[in-house]
Design a protein around this motif. Structure first.
Motif, PDB file in Angstrom:
ATOM      1  N   CYS A   5       0.788  -1.238   0.000  1.00 14.09           N
ATOM      2  CA  CYS A   5       0.000   0.000   0.000  1.00 14.09           C
ATOM      3  C   CYS A   5       0.816   1.282   0.000  1.00 14.09           C
ATOM      4  O   CYS A   5       0.473   2.226  -0.685  1.00 14.09           O
ATOM      5  CB  CYS A   5      -0.973   0.009   1.170  1.00 14.09           C
ATOM      6  N   GLY A   6       1.837   1.376   0.782  1.00 21.57           N
ATOM      7  CA  GLY A   6       2.600   2.620   0.862  1.00 21.57           C
ATOM      8  C   GLY A   6       1.894   3.738   1.599  1.00 21.57           C
ATOM      9  O   GLY A   6       2.276   4.907   1.486  1.00 21.57           O
ATOM     10  N   TRP A   7       0.893   3.419   2.384  1.00 15.84           N
ATOM     11  CA  TRP A   7       0.119   4.455   3.078  1.00 15.84           C
ATOM     12  C   TRP A   7       0.951   5.230   4.085  1.00 15.84           C
ATOM     13  O   TRP A   7       0.631   6.349   4.432  1.00 15.84           O
ATOM     14  CB  TRP A   7      -1.086   3.835   3.774  1.00 15.84           C
ATOM     15  N   GLY A   8       2.037   4.638   4.574  1.00 16.06           N
ATOM     16  CA  GLY A   8       2.882   5.317   5.546  1.00 16.06           C
ATOM     17  C   GLY A   8       3.987   6.167   4.936  1.00 16.06           C
ATOM     18  O   GLY A   8       4.744   6.802   5.651  1.00 16.06           O
ATOM     19  N   VAL A   9       4.067   6.193   3.605  1.00 20.35           N
ATOM     20  CA  VAL A   9       5.100   6.980   2.921  1.00 20.35           C
ATOM     21  C   VAL A   9       4.577   8.405   2.730  1.00 20.35           C
ATOM     22  O   VAL A   9       3.476   8.602   2.213  1.00 20.35           O
ATOM     23  CB  VAL A   9       5.454   6.351   1.549  1.00 20.35           C
TER      24      VAL A   9
END
Length: 179
Positions: free
Chosen positions: A133-137
């Motif tokens: 997902c990459g939601w924390g980037v």
């Protein structure tokens, strides 16, 4: 939930090649050895086939990626989206080091801008392709590329770069052979 891909298709290849910053991770076989994660940028990476990527490797202060690949070949590349659409893509595989004169070196170097800091090409046979997902980037903007590697190489000249590589790139921090 992440997805595993069979191959790097045209759409994914375009996304990978558009990322201004990505990371390469390698490690020696020794449990006491140091894992290495290095950032990469500039116009250096190409997707050559559905399961093959390569990049132009510039001279740096260390030679961990090259040393680890020569010892065991294990490698993981990670690409992150810093724009509004979150995404992380990882390419796991087996890497090899191509030096000037080796088959495939010129093929990759010719795809990218000339840089006097070029020391090798790293080629990767990709065995696993996945995304998450990459939601924390964070969302970030790239202002500009740094040109310090090229400028340093031009200042040192070929003789100076050869000497620098002998001094700084002959052994890894774990004393594995580099260049």
């Amino acid at each position: 939930m992440g997805k595993v891909f069979d191959e790097i298709d045209v759409k994914l290849a375009s996304w990978i090649e558009a990322q201004p910053l990505w990371f390469v991770a390698t490690a020696p076989l020794s449990e006491n050895g140091h894992v290495n994660v290095s950032p990469r940028g500039h116009d250096t990476l190409s997707v050559l086939a559905p399961r093959r990527v390569a990049w132009v490797d510039y001279t740096g202060s260390g030679v961990e990626t090259i040393a680890h690949l020569r010892e065991n070949g294990r490698i993981c590349l990670m690409f992150l989206s810093f724009d509004s659409r979150p995404r992380i893509v990882r390419l796991h595989g087996s890497g090899s080091v191509l030096l000037p004169g080796d088959a495939g070196f010129d093929e990759v170097v010719d795809l990218h801008p000339d840089n006097p800091s070029t020391r090798a090409v790293i080629a990767v046979e990709v065995t696993r392709i996945s995304d998450s997902c990459g939601w924390g980037v964070p969302v970030m903007d790239v202002r500009e590329e740094r040109d310090l590697l090229r400028l340093q190489a031009e200042k040192k000249g070929q003789v100076g770069m050869d000497e620098y590589r002998r001094q700084k790139n002959s052994l890894s921090i774990d004393s594995l052979p580099g260049l």
